[in-house]
Write an enzyme that holds these catalytic residues in place. Structure first.
Site, PDB file in Angstrom:
ATOM      1  N   CYS A  70       0.867  -1.185   0.000  1.00  0.00           N
ATOM      2  CA  CYS A  70       0.000   0.000   0.000  1.00  0.00           C
ATOM      3  C   CYS A  70       0.893   1.221   0.000  1.00  0.00           C
ATOM      4  O   CYS A  70       1.711   1.391   0.912  1.00  0.00           O
ATOM      5  CB  CYS A  70      -0.899  -0.018   1.241  1.00  0.00           C
ATOM      6  SG  CYS A  70      -1.930   1.451   1.443  1.00  0.00           S
ATOM      7  N   CYS A 177      -0.490   3.841  -6.656  1.00  0.00           N
ATOM      8  CA  CYS A 177      -1.381   3.182  -5.695  1.00  0.00           C
ATOM      9  C   CYS A 177      -1.515   1.739  -6.154  1.00  0.00           C
ATOM     10  O   CYS A 177      -1.738   1.487  -7.344  1.00  0.00           O
ATOM     11  CB  CYS A 177      -2.748   3.860  -5.649  1.00  0.00           C
ATOM     12  SG  CYS A 177      -4.015   2.955  -4.711  1.00  0.00           S
TER      13      CYS A 177
END
Length: 261
Positions: A70, A177
């Site tokens: 992440c 992302c």
């Protein structure tokens, strides 16, 4: 070998699938926080608190390494996670692939969540690795959430909005992302301009998976016959892969693993 991965949601699938391809015998632990999704709009303190809870849930399975799959958590919580878990549990963060993207000469666009776009962390990476290459930071509000829920219409809207902010002459797009890697081909189609050279997309999944395996001394599989297992934790609860994960090839690959609780 057991590798744990954590994320706010199903953005961990590309890195988990990369680990699976490199070490099909490895047991995987996927820990995420659908109750707290999305993390992008949260404060740094809130992201850190939620990331610590997700990481500790994974650590209870005694993995050999923990991958923070992440970007938002890596930006805001990596020092806290390492302080809490290392040296007993190696922690590997995810860094946007700005350096390899800039090596091609640019111009480069970095697609990321609003929390990561413009952050001191990302600006430092641009300064350190992009040199004189032209870089455009493109915030993508709503895209991670749309991917998380496999909402086709919302994905199309978010990708189109980000593509409209992306200069037409970019040669490379950094997927800042991990969720975005699940819709990489849709992003490529949206940013490719007629008559322009092919746009290269740069994700982090493969490099991060390889780095995690290097940290724990993982080379070739110990046995070609042994298939790894899969444990899924959703906001601290033992679970199965979310239905939305099966909308993506990486999720279907992992679904084939033997489940454990």
């Amino acid at each position: 070998m057991k590798i744990a991965l954590m994320d706010s949601g199903i953005g961990l699938l590309p890195t988990a699938a990369a680990v699976r391809r490199l070490r099909p015998d490895a047991d995987l632990v996927l820990s995420s926080d659908p109750d707290g999704m999305p993390w992008g709009p949260r404060t740094a303190q809130d992201v850190t608190a939620r990331a610590l809870a997700v990481a500790r849930a994974a650590a209870r399975h005694r993995p050999d390494a923990l991958i923070i799959a992440c970007n938002t958590a890596s930006v805001h919580a990596l020092p806290a996670l390492r302080a809490a878990l290392e040296p007993g549990l190696p922690v590997i963060g995810t860094v946007p692939a700005i350096k390899p993207a800039a090596a091609d000469g640019g111009p480069v666009a970095i697609w990321a969540t609003p929390a990561t776009t413009g952050s001191p962390y990302q600006r430092a990476l641009i300064r350190d690795f992009a040199g004189s290459v032209a870089v455009t930071e493109v915030p993508c509000p709503g895209l991670a959430d749309a991917v998380q829920h496999a909402d086709e219409a919302a994905i199309d809207r978010a990708v189109a909005a980000a593509a409209a902010l992306t200069p037409s002459d970019v040669r490379a797009v950094v997927l800042g992302c991990t969720h975005y890697e699940l819709v990489a081909e849709r992003i490529r189609a949206a940013v490719q301009r007629a008559g322009r050279p092919p746009v290269t997309l740069h994700g982090s999944a493969g490099a991060v998976a390889a780095q995690a395996l290097r940290r724990v001394g993982g080379g070739a599989p110990l046995s070609a016959e042994r298939a790894g297992t899969l444990a899924v934790i959703l906001s601290g609860r033992p679970a199965e892969l979310p239905e939305a994960a099966l909308a993506y090839a990486q999720g279907r690959l992992l679904k084939a693993l033997s489940p454990v609780r």
